[in-house]
Design a protein around this motif. Structure first.
Motif, mmCIF file in Angstrom:
data_model
loop_
_atom_site.group_PDB
_atom_site.id
_atom_site.type_symbol
_atom_site.label_atom_id
_atom_site.label_comp_id
_atom_site.label_asym_id
_atom_site.label_seq_id
_atom_site.Cartn_x
_atom_site.Cartn_y
_atom_site.Cartn_z
ATOM 1 N N VAL A 328 65.133 17.371 28.330
ATOM 2 C CA VAL A 328 64.893 18.412 29.330
ATOM 3 C C VAL A 328 64.511 19.685 28.580
ATOM 4 N N THR A 330 63.488 23.571 28.516
ATOM 5 C CA THR A 330 63.530 24.828 29.265
ATOM 6 C C THR A 330 62.920 25.918 28.411
ATOM 7 N N GLU A 412 57.891 21.024 35.503
ATOM 8 C CA GLU A 412 58.527 21.903 36.485
ATOM 9 C C GLU A 412 59.122 21.085 37.625
ATOM 10 N N LEU A 413 60.012 20.180 37.256
ATOM 11 C CA LEU A 413 60.643 19.284 38.221
ATOM 12 C C LEU A 413 61.457 20.086 39.233
ATOM 13 N N ALA A 415 60.322 22.309 41.323
ATOM 14 C CA ALA A 415 59.803 23.655 41.605
ATOM 15 C C ALA A 415 59.124 23.686 42.967
ATOM 16 N N ALA A 423 67.053 22.631 42.011
ATOM 17 C CA ALA A 423 67.813 22.220 40.824
ATOM 18 C C ALA A 423 68.609 20.953 41.116
ATOM 19 N N ALA A 426 66.247 18.082 41.167
ATOM 20 C CA ALA A 426 65.798 17.771 39.812
ATOM 21 C C ALA A 426 66.819 16.930 39.071
ATOM 22 N N THR A 443 60.245 19.297 32.152
ATOM 23 C CA THR A 443 60.340 20.744 31.932
ATOM 24 C C THR A 443 60.860 21.385 33.206
ATOM 25 N N THR A 444 61.558 22.510 33.054
ATOM 26 C CA THR A 444 62.123 23.179 34.234
ATOM 27 C C THR A 444 62.396 24.641 33.931
ATOM 28 N N HIS A 445 62.478 25.428 35.017
ATOM 29 C CA HIS A 445 62.890 26.828 34.916
ATOM 30 C C HIS A 445 64.345 27.009 35.312
ATOM 31 N N TYR A 446 64.923 25.991 35.952
ATOM 32 C CA TYR A 446 66.245 26.169 36.554
ATOM 33 C C TYR A 446 67.330 26.289 35.491
#
Length: 782
Positions: A328, A330, A412-413, A415, A423, A426, A443-446
């Motif tokens: 994962v 970030t 960006e799972l 998103a 989240a 995801a 990849t993620t922003h959470y």
């Protein structure tokens, strides 16, 4: 694999670059049709093909693939009775010649082995007769030559004669009636020679009008005087055309009769061109051959995205499938997360297509049955519900097919929807994919997913590094370290009031702050570890260089010492020879006087023997006298026992007993006979004299204790060495000597490397001064 993944990962751009590397239309056709294979054996075979072609390019810099054409349509036309044109026939001859040149090129290469290429070129048929038939009829410009047949030569002779007569008559008319002509030239209309006559003089020059100018002021007239000769010329040209068609029909028939051989050659040439196209692309990208597996393991070092400029791309290490099956990632936008996803996906497709990948040697990739990717171009907070729905539709379809031989890439799972719900979705989606043992990078922003890797088996966190000083991403992937928010630091460097920043920190939860501190600590530890690794690697390189320098100095010392010994021996030999000659002269005089002195014959013989025994042994480098063992210490020695030869101060092995108190001893590369009193027993070894003789290919023969490789080719020498060591082990020899000479040192290095890796060889060393020095390697067998 579906076409969508090729577009998403930009695989088609790689294919276009591959097509450009092909030398012929045959290779371009193969390159255009390439697609990833899901069979491990096939992928490994393709990678070996590419590697062999790359070796040829590294050694030779080129491969002769010119003059090869796609002649399959021409061959097919001859099979249905069609007649080929001269140019088509010429292309066939050129392809035959190009195949023969390529075959000779590969066969003339002594190294490396190239088993696949050699097997392919062995299938190329020379077809000398067909090539000779075509080349004897058609020149390099695609024109049927006069010598193609006697009839054609005669016809063309008539044509030239008729053309000359026509021109002579027309030149005569031009000279006499030049005022009536628009231009003083002879031209051709409707394949007949004519003159450009002014309109007003039409009646003055009788003949046939074939054409007129656009303005009508000029008429192109065939004068009556040349009509008959033009007729003869036309008839000859018709006969020429018919004869050419007959010749081409015969050549087409020859092609049809060899159609199966030609098809075979074309298929082989297209395969070889395709192999070298892959190798050329790999060389252009500075790629390496990956080791392939079907167990989902990925381990690539210094991987570079092949579609990013080499001056700008940042190399990264990616590992997956051993300690963890999912990553994962970030980190901030534009930090390189999506590039990392595409990099692994594209590397997988390239490797499964037989292409090398731009990474360091020793990289490993896996063969997957399917590669799925949900990668969108829109990555802003303004993503609409329709975008989320589109992503979710794609993910639902992916989940229907995921298994343990699947690579899944999520960008960006979750998103595009509420952060809390996104989240949760995801994590749930990742749990499902991980439970099916697929290989996953997401990849993620959470921030909730930063701790995900610590709470799940087989999952690890990663991030893309961000430089706070420059406020720019470094694009370096840090596996094991989750990304942290840099909002406060960035805001501070951009000038935001410190009070506002401190107030904002109070709104952040304690757990969130702890996670951020943990991530910061991990990043610092990672940087420190990388710095230590670089320093250790530098020290290792220095130590290896020092080791190489010491080895070279030792080699030079051994060579110098051996030369000094040889020089001293030569000098001593010369001195002894001179002394011996003088002694012989004195002895001769004494012998003449022996009757007067009353010397008995047997006393004379004993004195002579004492004189000979008094001569020094030049091969004995050690001059220190050795203490003779006591008679009570003597032991009955057997073949295979290790002993010390006191007269030479050298250790050796008993080969056989040659007399009552005499033995034959193997000392290095020498066999010497010695008395029992001159031998000191060291230890017993399993005797080999009474062991059965080594057997090779069904024939028994005695295995010598030395192998001479001098004068052998590199590959043959290694084969002989491997066979000899096996035979020597079977024969029970404790030590054997390999004579390789000094030369360039390549064979000596090969023997030393072989000894290091053979399980039956305990140790190896260079021969001593009595054993051949650095020109001999002595092997201690287990």
């Amino acid at each position: 694999m579906n076409q969508r993944i090729f577009k998403v990962l930009e695989y088609n751009k790689i294919k276009n670059q591959l097509i450009d590397q092909a030398a012929s239309s045959l290779g371009k056709e193969k390159a255009a049709a390439v697609k990833p294979s899901t069979e491990l054996e096939e992928v490994v075979r393709w990678q070996q093909e590419t590697d062999e072609a790359a070796q040829v390019l590294r050694l030779k810099g080129h491969v002769p693939l010119g003059g090869i054409f796609d002649i399959k349509p021409s061959i097919k036309r001859t099979m249905i009775g069609g007649i080929l044109s001269a140019l088509e026939c010429l292309d066939i001859a050129s392809t035959i010649y190009g195949g023969r040149q390529l075959k000779r090129f590969i066969e003339d290469m002594e190294e490396p082995e190239l088993p696949i290429l050699r097997e392919l070129v062995d299938g190329l048929l020379p077809l000398h007769e067909l090539e000779r038939s075509i080349k004897s009829c058609i020149d390099d410009h695609g024109t049927v030559m006069d010598g193609a047949s006697d009839k054609l030569r005669t016809i063309r002779s008539r044509i030239r004669t008729s053309e000359s007569r026509v021109r002579d008559k027309l030149d005569s008319i031009m000279k006499s009636k030049s005022k009536m002509l628009s231009d003083s030239i002879v031209t051709i209309r409707n394949d007949r020679y004519v003159l450009p006559v002014k309109q007003e003089y039409r009646g003055s020059i009788g003949g046939i009008v074939h054409d007129q100018s656009a303005s009508g002021a000029t008429l192109f007239i065939e004068p009556q005087a040349v009509v008959e000769v033009n007729n003869l010329l036309q008839q000859a040209r018709v006969e020429e055309k018919q004869e050419i068609e007959r010749i081409l029909a015969e050549l087409s028939q020859d092609v049809s009769e060899n159609q199966s051989f030609l098809y075979t050659n074309v298929e082989i040439l297209s395969q070889i061109d395709f192999m070298f196209a892959r190798a050329k692309l790999g060389s252009q990208m500075k790629s390496a051959m990956p080791t392939m597996n079907d167990e989902g393991r990925v381990n690539i070092k210094q991987a570079r995205h092949p579609l990013i400029d080499s001056e700008e791309v940042v190399p990264n290490d990616i590992e997956l499938g051993s300690d963890f099956t999912s990553i994962v990632i970030t980190g901030p936008n534009t930090g390189g997360k999506t590039v990392t996803l595409k990099l692994l996906g594209l590397f997988t497709l390239m490797a499964q297509s037989g292409l090398q990948v731009p990474a360091m040697d020793g990289c490993e990739l896996s063969v997957f049955e399917q590669v799925y990717a949900d990668i969108g171009d829109e990555q802003s907070i303004e993503q609409s519900l329709s975008t989320f729905s589109s992503h979710m539709t794609n993910i639902v379809d992916i989940l229907k097919h995921v298994n343990d031989r699947t690579l899944v890439l999520f960008d960006e799972l979750g998103a595009g929807t509420d952060p809390q719900e996104g989240a949760a979705l995801a994590m749930s989606i990742l749990d499902e994919v991980v439970s099916r043992k697929a290989r996953v990078i997401a990849t993620t922003h959470y921030p909730e997913l930063k701790a995900y890797g610590y709470n799940r088996d087989g999952v690890t966190n990663a991030s893309v590094e961000f430089d706070i000083q420059t406020l720019k991403p470094t694009y370096r992937l840090l596996i094991g370290v989750p990304g942290r928010s840099n909002a406060f630091e960035i805001s501070r460097r951009l000038g935001l009031d410190e009070n506002i920043i401190e107030t904002a920190k109070q709104h952040v939860g304690v757990d969130s702050q702890s996670v951020e501190h943990m991530i910061a600590s991990l990043e610092a530890s990672t940087r420190e570890a990388e710095k230590d690794y670089e320093e250790a690697d530098l020290k290792l390189q220095e130590a290896e260089q020092l080791h190489r320098d010491l080895q070279e100095k030792l080699r030079q010392f051994e060579e110098k010492k051996e030369k000094l010994y040889e020089k001293a021996e030569a000098k001593a030999e010369k001195a002894i020879q001179k002394a011996k000659e003088e002694a012989e002269s004195i002895v001769s005089e004494i012998r003449n006087m022996k009757n007067q002195a009353g010397l008995k014959e047997h006393e004379w013989i004993e004195a002579r023997k004492s004189f000979e025994e008094a001569q020094p042994n030049l091969s004995n480098k050690q001059k220190t006298p050795q203490k003779q063992p006591d008679k009570k210490e003597q032991k009955e020695m057997k073949p295979g026992d290790e002993v010390k030869l006191l007269t030479l101060n050298q250790e050796g092995t008993i080969v056989e007993k040659t007399g009552r108190e005499e033995y034959q001893v193997q000392v290095g590369v020498m066999k010497v006979k010695a008395k029992a009193k001159d031998l000191e027993f060291i230890k017993s070894k399993q005797p080999y004299k009474d062991k059965p003789l080594a057997t090779v290919k069904g024939k028994s023969h005695h295995v010598k204790t030395e192998l001479d490789l001098r004068g052998e080719r590199y590959e043959d020498a290694l084969n002989l060495l491997e066979k000899y060591v096996d035979d020597a082990v079977l024969a029970g020899y404790p030590t054997v000597s390999i004579i390789h000479g000094k030369g360039t040192g390549a064979l000596r290095t090969a023997v030393q490397n072989y000894a290091k890796n053979h399980r039956s060889i305990a140790s190896s060393r260079f021969g001593g001064m009595n054993e051949g020095g650095s020109g001999v390697t002595v092997l201690e067998l287990k």
